[in-house]
Design an enzyme around this catalytic site. Structure first.
Site: not given
Ligand code: GDP
Ligand code: MN
Length: 378
Positions: A101, A189
């Site tokens: 992530y 993101e």
């Protein structure tokens, strides 16, 4: 403004962040030909603005042509957290061994940006954040200094022990940061950022939010906006200098001034009706604005009557009355229109409307009640 994945991936590709080969499609047939180009297996992904598509069944791997058509058919039209799927991203399937992530966002409390990375990426990142926050590394980025090389290196080392892989990750994070700053984003993101089975690091998913306050610096970003039918009306109103917000009732409202428009909606509610919209035609309403206002309000199929409530200050009531007559001439009005005009030139205005099908109201309350009655009650 939040972008859809395929739009966010365009930002990524421009920034030099590796992404899978993929194609946006709108139908089962288009999915089949995209899969033909990209090769099987491929992944079909619902393009909606909400997260958690994977868990909702909006991301599916297709190994055969039959699966491409059955998955595309199942996902198109699917409802994901209240959003209907109208677009699909057909993407080459990637084999991976790790899901990371990575994100950059604004940290208001610290007046800085924050880079966040985790080796536990994928669909359960919220759970990781809640239950094992130590698996997420947060690095504060000073807006004056920018993201420093030692910081990207530290983040990369947190994700992998392999020097070659660290290099790739560090380069991607640096690009993500440049992309964030140069486009005035409020979120960039990647989840998951994967390590493929042949040791390449690549972004499988992308999330980008553009800071609305900076949109004026990037007028071409307007092209990314996907409007619903209601929003199309709202944008059109804006272009004409009117503020219009669609609601769900039957009484269409045409009012000058935001305060009076709010009061008009309150009054309609008070007498048991439901307003169909908020509409402020602004001050100094020309007859033209009235034409646009009537057009906007009558295009909402739920509207059963219209209440025109105008207080003439700078706005002249006779201008409004002429605008109304013109509108009725241009396109015969099939809806009953209740009109309350008071203030500057109201006597002239009443004369103009005398003997027409417009229904006069003596005051605001009278107008609200008549408009509700004309709409067939609440
Ligand atoms: P989200 O659920 O809305 O975040 O959608 P993602 O694009 O992140 O996809 C959800 C999950 O599907 C990912 O975390 C992956 O595990 C899986 N996935 C997506 N693309 C691929 C792919 O090309 N190959 C494989 N094997 N899995 C994929
Ligand atoms: Mn994701």
């Amino acid at each position: 403004m939040k972008l859809l994945e395929y739009q966010a991936k365009e930002f990524f590709a421009k920034a030099g962040i590796p992404v899978p080969r993929e194609k946006l499609v709108l139908s089962v047939n288009e999915a089949l030909s995209a899969a033909g180009e990209l090769g099987l297996p491929c992944v079909l992904k619902a393009q909606v603005g909400v997260g958690g598509r994977g868990k909702a069944g909006g991301v599916k791997l297709a190994k055969t042509t039959d699966e491409v058509s059955s998955h595309a058919d199942a996902i198109l039209g699917m409802d994901i957290k209240g959003e209907r799927v109208e677009r699909l991203l057909c993407s080459e399937a990637i084999n991976f061994t790790e899901e990371f992530y990575a994100s950059i966002t604004t940290d208001r409390a610290n007046r800085s940006m924050v880079l966040m990375v985790s080796a536990a990426g994928g669909v359960d990142i919220e759970q990781v954040a809640a239950q094992t926050p130590n698996k997420i590394l947060k690095i504060s980025v000073d807006p004056l200094l920018g993201l420093q090389t030692f910081q990207t290196r530290r983040a990369a080392m947190f994700l992998s022990d392999d020097k070659e892989i660290q290099k790739q990750i560090a380069a991607i994070l640096a690009k993500l940061y440049r992309m964030y700053v140069s486009n005035d984003l409020s979120l960039a993101e990647i989840n998951p950022l994967v390590l493929t089975s042949d040791n390449q690091v690549i972004a499988l998913d992308a999330k980008v939010i553009i800071d609305d306050n900076a949109m004026f610096r990037h007028p071409n970003f307007e092209g990314y906006r996907i409007l619903s039918d209601d929003e199309v009306l709202e944008q059109e109103a804006k272009q004409h200098g009117l503020s219009y917000i669609k609601l769900s009732g039957k009484v269409g409202c045409i009012v000058n001034g935001a305060g009076l428009a709010m009061a008009t909606m309150d009054l309609i509610k008070r007498y048991g009706g439901e307003p169909a919209n908020f509409l402020d035609v602004g001050g100094s309403s020309s007859p033209d604005k009235m034409l646009v206002a009537i057009d906007l309000v009558t295009r909402d199929p739920g509207v059963r009557s219209i209440f025109v409530n105008i207080f003439g200050g700078i706005t002249r009531c006779d201008d409004i009355a002429s605008g109304l007559l013109q509108a009725a001439k241009d396109a015969p009005l099939t809806l009953p229109v209740v009109v309350r005009l008071t203030g500057t030139n109201e006597v002239e205005a009443h004369k103009i409307l005398e003997g027409t099908s417009f229904i006069p109201a003596s005051d605001m309350a009278d107008g609200a009640r008549k408009a509700i009655e004309q709409a067939g009650g609440s």
